[in-house]
Design a protein around this motif. Structure first.
Motif, PDB file in Angstrom:
ATOM      1  N   LYS A 323       0.731  -1.125  -0.007  1.00 19.67           N
ATOM      2  CA  LYS A 323      -0.119  -0.191  -0.109  1.00 19.67           C
ATOM      3  C   LYS A 323       0.879   1.358   0.078  1.00 19.67           C
ATOM      4  N   PHE A 324       1.815   1.130   0.574  1.00 17.13           N
ATOM      5  CA  PHE A 324       2.718   2.464   0.619  1.00 17.13           C
ATOM      6  C   PHE A 324       3.895   2.445  -0.536  1.00 17.13           C
ATOM      7  N   GLY A 325       3.618   1.535  -1.518  1.00 14.26           N
ATOM      8  CA  GLY A 325       4.202   1.761  -2.765  1.00 14.26           C
ATOM      9  C   GLY A 325       5.567   0.896  -3.022  1.00 14.26           C
ATOM     10  N   SER A 326       5.934  -0.089  -2.086  1.00 11.42           N
ATOM     11  CA  SER A 326       6.911  -1.092  -2.090  1.00 11.42           C
ATOM     12  C   SER A 326       6.594  -2.146  -3.342  1.00 11.42           C
ATOM     13  N   THR A 327       7.548  -2.276  -3.774  1.00 10.47           N
ATOM     14  CA  THR A 327       7.512  -3.512  -4.931  1.00 10.47           C
ATOM     15  C   THR A 327       7.406  -4.962  -4.441  1.00 10.47           C
ATOM     16  N   LEU A 328       6.866  -5.764  -5.113  1.00 14.94           N
ATOM     17  CA  LEU A 328       6.947  -7.208  -4.654  1.00 14.94           C
ATOM     18  C   LEU A 328       8.498  -7.508  -4.437  1.00 14.94           C
ATOM     19  N   ASP A 329       9.411  -7.125  -5.069  1.00 15.49           N
ATOM     20  CA  ASP A 329      10.877  -7.195  -4.912  1.00 15.49           C
ATOM     21  C   ASP A 329      11.168  -6.890  -3.778  1.00 15.49           C
ATOM     22  N   GLU A 330      10.968  -5.587  -3.179  1.00 11.97           N
ATOM     23  CA  GLU A 330      11.213  -4.894  -2.012  1.00 11.97           C
ATOM     24  C   GLU A 330      10.588  -5.774  -0.743  1.00 11.97           C
ATOM     25  N   VAL A 331       9.417  -5.900  -0.897  1.00  8.59           N
ATOM     26  CA  VAL A 331       8.539  -6.878   0.145  1.00  8.59           C
ATOM     27  C   VAL A 331       9.471  -8.046   0.506  1.00  8.59           C
ATOM     28  N   ARG A 332       9.762  -8.822  -0.773  1.00  8.93           N
ATOM     29  CA  ARG A 332      10.490 -10.018  -0.595  1.00  8.93           C
ATOM     30  C   ARG A 332      11.664  -9.914   0.051  1.00  8.93           C
ATOM     31  N   LEU A 333      12.470  -8.986  -0.197  1.00 13.43           N
ATOM     32  CA  LEU A 333      13.746  -8.603   0.613  1.00 13.43           C
ATOM     33  C   LEU A 333      13.534  -8.397   1.859  1.00 13.43           C
ATOM     34  N   THR A 334      12.614  -7.456   2.180  1.00 16.40           N
ATOM     35  CA  THR A 334      11.979  -7.356   3.687  1.00 16.40           C
ATOM     36  C   THR A 334      11.838  -8.432   4.424  1.00 16.40           C
ATOM     37  N   PHE A 357       3.489   9.085  12.284  1.00 17.16           N
ATOM     38  CA  PHE A 357       3.711  10.016  11.251  1.00 17.16           C
ATOM     39  C   PHE A 357       2.696  10.765  10.740  1.00 17.16           C
ATOM     40  N   PHE A 358       1.670  10.024  11.090  1.00 14.19           N
ATOM     41  CA  PHE A 358       0.052  10.728  10.823  1.00 14.19           C
ATOM     42  C   PHE A 358      -0.088  11.861  11.652  1.00 14.19           C
ATOM     43  N   GLU A 359       0.189  11.610  13.121  1.00 16.73           N
ATOM     44  CA  GLU A 359      -0.171  12.466  14.187  1.00 16.73           C
ATOM     45  C   GLU A 359       1.028  13.670  13.962  1.00 16.73           C
ATOM     46  N   ILE A 360       2.104  13.616  13.435  1.00 17.68           N
ATOM     47  CA  ILE A 360       2.959  14.742  13.293  1.00 17.68           C
ATOM     48  C   ILE A 360       2.907  15.355  11.757  1.00 17.68           C
ATOM     49  N   ASP A 361       1.737  15.267  11.265  1.00 13.27           N
ATOM     50  CA  ASP A 361       1.271  15.960  10.009  1.00 13.27           C
ATOM     51  C   ASP A 361       2.258  15.683   8.905  1.00 13.27           C
ATOM     52  N   MET A 362       2.958  14.681   8.664  1.00  6.85           N
ATOM     53  CA  MET A 362       4.183  14.261   7.740  1.00  6.85           C
ATOM     54  C   MET A 362       3.293  13.678   6.510  1.00  6.85           C
ATOM     55  N   GLU A 363       3.828  14.353   5.275  1.00  6.94           N
ATOM     56  CA  GLU A 363       3.249  14.152   3.965  1.00  6.94           C
ATOM     57  C   GLU A 363       2.910  12.684   3.845  1.00  6.94           C
ATOM     58  N   MET A 364       1.959  12.256   3.027  1.00  6.48           N
ATOM     59  CA  MET A 364       1.961  10.871   2.683  1.00  6.48           C
ATOM     60  C   MET A 364       2.993  10.447   1.788  1.00  6.48           C
ATOM     61  N   ASP A 365       3.600  11.209   0.846  1.00  2.00           N
ATOM     62  CA  ASP A 365       4.552  10.853   0.190  1.00  2.00           C
ATOM     63  C   ASP A 365       5.698  10.820   0.963  1.00  2.00           C
ATOM     64  N   GLU A 366       6.046  11.358   1.938  1.00  2.00           N
ATOM     65  CA  GLU A 366       7.207  11.330   2.661  1.00  2.00           C
ATOM     66  C   GLU A 366       7.110   9.785   3.572  1.00  2.00           C
ATOM     67  N   ILE A 367       5.880   9.710   4.000  1.00  2.00           N
ATOM     68  CA  ILE A 367       5.637   8.490   4.710  1.00  2.00           C
ATOM     69  C   ILE A 367       5.979   7.309   3.807  1.00  2.00           C
ATOM     70  N   GLY A 368       5.473   7.401   2.528  1.00  2.00           N
ATOM     71  CA  GLY A 368       5.495   6.131   1.761  1.00  2.00           C
ATOM     72  C   GLY A 368       7.217   5.984   1.501  1.00  2.00           C
ATOM     73  N   LYS A 369       7.928   7.163   1.317  1.00  2.00           N
ATOM     74  CA  LYS A 369       9.438   6.730   1.114  1.00  2.00           C
ATOM     75  C   LYS A 369      10.123   6.254   2.387  1.00  2.00           C
ATOM     76  N   ILE A 370       9.661   6.795   3.470  1.00  2.00           N
ATOM     77  CA  ILE A 370      10.345   6.052   4.676  1.00  2.00           C
ATOM     78  C   ILE A 370       9.965   4.385   4.784  1.00  2.00           C
ATOM     79  N   PHE A 371       8.556   4.204   4.347  1.00  2.00           N
ATOM     80  CA  PHE A 371       8.257   2.838   4.749  1.00  2.00           C
ATOM     81  C   PHE A 371       9.041   1.899   3.570  1.00  2.00           C
ATOM     82  N   ARG A 372       9.287   2.341   2.374  1.00  2.00           N
ATOM     83  CA  ARG A 372      10.087   1.694   1.454  1.00  2.00           C
ATOM     84  C   ARG A 372      11.469   1.589   1.856  1.00  2.00           C
ATOM     85  N   SER A 373      12.023   2.568   2.239  1.00  2.00           N
ATOM     86  CA  SER A 373      13.479   2.450   2.410  1.00  2.00           C
ATOM     87  C   SER A 373      13.765   1.920   3.886  1.00  2.00           C
ATOM     88  N   HIS A 374      12.994   1.994   4.909  1.00  2.83           N
ATOM     89  CA  HIS A 374      13.366   1.804   6.082  1.00  2.83           C
ATOM     90  C   HIS A 374      12.293   0.851   6.817  1.00  2.83           C
TER      91      HIS A 374
END
Length: 592
Positions: A323-334, A357-374
């Motif tokens: 949902k946060f934009g990870s690819t199947l390859d990234e999920v498999r690696l996780t 992240f939602f409570e500190i008003d972080m942008e959804m795009d930024e949330i997605g980036k952190i979820f994908r990378s970390h």
């Protein structure tokens, strides 16, 4: 000698036996025996027909046990009286009803609710075992109650299962036959109740049917101990033919080099296993590109992926990452790199990080980036509550967003149990505070430098935002010194947003025709909501047009009074005023 010691043994037994029947059947708010549980003749006589006067005095020394599962209460019941009641029930079931000794012992020791209803204790020493034995001798019990309780069911669970026309276990041959098959197969008696509740049909199989079904699963290469655990968690596989979804899971595990004994070693304390769900998850892993070797390694390292919630937790985890934009390859690696922590905890940590992240008003795009990378980091961090983080870091939402985005590894500092130090002020924040303090000092709100920090806290927004609000009032046509005086009189006006200040001034000057200087004697005008300003002044403007109000009345006169006073003083001066007022109010407030 005590009063009870003065009584004859026969008198005591007579009174207790009579009182036992009367208390349990007549007095108790909840009947001692459920409907159909015991047959008691009307006007039954036990050891005599009269109660002596001296026996009436004993009644105050008898207490009926309340139905309760309170731990303190049960700890008190493990006394001589409790053991005596168990012994009496054991003796009755084994010697009187001819049940096997192991069954009678299991029922007497593992039916606390039933024994509790059977037992009553007195303050004096009495031979309760003999009394209860005599009671049971003349009042047969519904043997299904202690039986169901001894196999792990509570009264509220087994009540619907009580046979209507049976009270002796020996009358239900098939129930006992299949019960013994499971016992002999190694299934713990306390777990058989769960099997009965979820798959009652099993206990009505004809002689030999259940054994043949168990042998069919043994032919798949499973040991008795494994099958015993599997049928507790999924009794439905014993209904009908061999469960094909279960077989396919077995075949898949075998093909990837995972022994099914892993299920036995890491079986979870949960209600049931859903083999269809597990099969779906294994198929998804294959679709994600995991080869047999990788999948086998993953399941052996993280059996919880398959076993926790029958794979529900793993499916939810994969769905969240996708949902946060990870690819199947990234999920498999996780999944392949995930640490050895329960899947449920990993997924919960991810959700809590998202909420943070939602409570500190972080942008959804930024949330997605952190979820994908970390994602790995997020799954292992159990964060403190957001309110606690705000307080401990002494930072606002914007500062926290910057703090996390600059280095997501900073989340490690925010986990539970860690000591958090206040964040140093950023250069931008320090500059903003300087601008704010300078402005407040220029308008005269800060007289003493020692009060700067205290005064600044009362004003919302950055220094730049406060300066913009000040300037917009000046730009409306007022002198800077006049605006400073206005703020000193009513400091809250620069807590208003700039667009709100501009809208209120525009309405006053352009819609109503008031000069901007009318704000000088009453700067608090800017503190009122736009709805209230429009309602009051629009009504006043209409009354002026109708000749019922003097033009250009002071703003303080129009705004400071209560609604009731305004209506009485102005609205009611025109016969149509009481109708125009609510119409205006509905129109203005519906716009907002």
């Amino acid at each position: 000698m005590t009063h009870l010691q003065k009584l004859g043994r026969t008198s005591i037994l007579r009174w207790v036996s009579l009182n036992l029947v009367e208390k349990f059947i007549s007095v108790s708010k909840t009947p001692f025996w459920p409907s159909g549980s015991v047959y008691i003749a009307q006007n039954s006589r036990l050891y005599g027909t009269k109660r002596g006067v001296e026996n009436a005095n004993i009644e105050n020394k008898v207490r009926i046990s309340p139905a309760s599962s309170d731990s303190k209460y049960f700890s008190e019941l493990y006394s001589a009286a409790w053991k005596a009641a168990q012994a009496a029930l054991l003796e009755y079931l084994h010697l009187t009803r001819n049940l096997q000794f192991l069954d009678a012992e299991n029922m007497s020791k593992n039916s606390p609710y039933f024994v509790e209803r059977l037992l009553k204790w007195v303050e004096e020493e009495l031979d309760l075992k003999e009394i209860i034995s005599r009671f049971l001798r003349y009042h047969p019990i519904n043997e299904f109650e202690p039986f169901f309780e001894s196999i792990g069911l509570k009264p509220s669970e087994y009540s619907p299962f009580l046979p209507r026309n049976l009270m002796f276990l020996s009358d239900d041959d098939l129930l006992l036959e299949n019960y013994y098959v499971l016992c002999n197969y190694g299934v713990e008696r306390k777990n058989i109740g769960k099997i009965y509740k979820e798959a009652r049909d099993i206990f009505q199989y004809d002689f030999g049917v259940l054994s043949s079904k168990l042998q069919a699963y043994e032919k798949l290469g499973l040991s008795q101990s494994i099958i015993g655990k599997v049928i507790v968690y999924s009794p439905y596989i014993l209904i009908g033919d061999v469960n094909m979804e279960f077989v396919k899971v077995l075949e898949t595990l075998k093909s990837i080099g995972v022994k099914f004994s892993l299920i036995e070693e890491h079986s979870m304390d949960q209600n049931s296993y859903n083999w269809s769900n597990m099969l779906r998850l294994l198929s998804l892993f294959s679709e994600m590109g995991l080869c047999e070797k990788q999948l086998g390694k993953l399941i052996r390292r993280h059996p919880g992926l398959l076993l926790e919630g029958s794979g529900d937790g793993a499916l939810a985890l994969i769905g969240l990452l996708l949902k946060f934009g990870s690819t199947l390859d990234e999920v498999r690696l996780t999944l392949l790199q995930s640490p050895q922590i329960p899947v449920g905890r990993f997924f919960t940590n991810l959700k809590k990080c998202f909420m943070f992240f939602f409570e500190i008003d972080m942008e959804m795009d930024e949330i997605g980036k952190i979820f994908r990378s970390h994602s790995m980091l997020l799954g292992t961090c159990t964060l403190k509550r957001t309110s606690s983080i705000f307080q401990m870091l002494n930072a606002g939402k914007k500062r926290l967003c910057e703090y996390v985005q600059e280095n997501p590894n900073n989340l490690k500092i925010l986990v539970r149990g860690s000591k958090i130090e206040k964040l140093p002020r950023s250069k931008e924040r320090a500059r903003s505070l300087m601008v704010k303090a300078k402005l407040l000092e220029d308008v005269g709100l800060i007289q003493n430098p020692n009060e700067t920090e205290r005064v600044v806290k009362h004003f919302r927004g950055t220094g730049e935002e406060l300066q913009e609000r000040f300037d917009c009032i000046v730009n409306a046509g007022l002198d800077r010194e006049d605006v400073s005086e206005m703020i000193r009189v009513s400091p809250q006006i620069i807590n208003q947003k700039r667009k709100d200040i501009e809208a209120k001034i525009d309405f006053l000057v352009h819609d109503l025709g008031y000069p901007i200087s009318s704000l000088l004697p009453f700067p608090s005008y800017l503190n009122y909501t736009m709805q209230k300003i429009k309602l009051r002044l629009s009504m006043y403007s209409w009354l002026t047009e109708q000749g019922k109000a003097e033009p250009m009345l002071a703003l303080r006169t129009l705004m400071e009074c209560s609604d009731n006073t305004f209506i009485k003083r102005y609205v009611n001066q025109h016969p149509e005023g009481p109708q125009v007022w609510p119409d205006l109010k509905n129109e203005i407030y519906s716009e907002q």
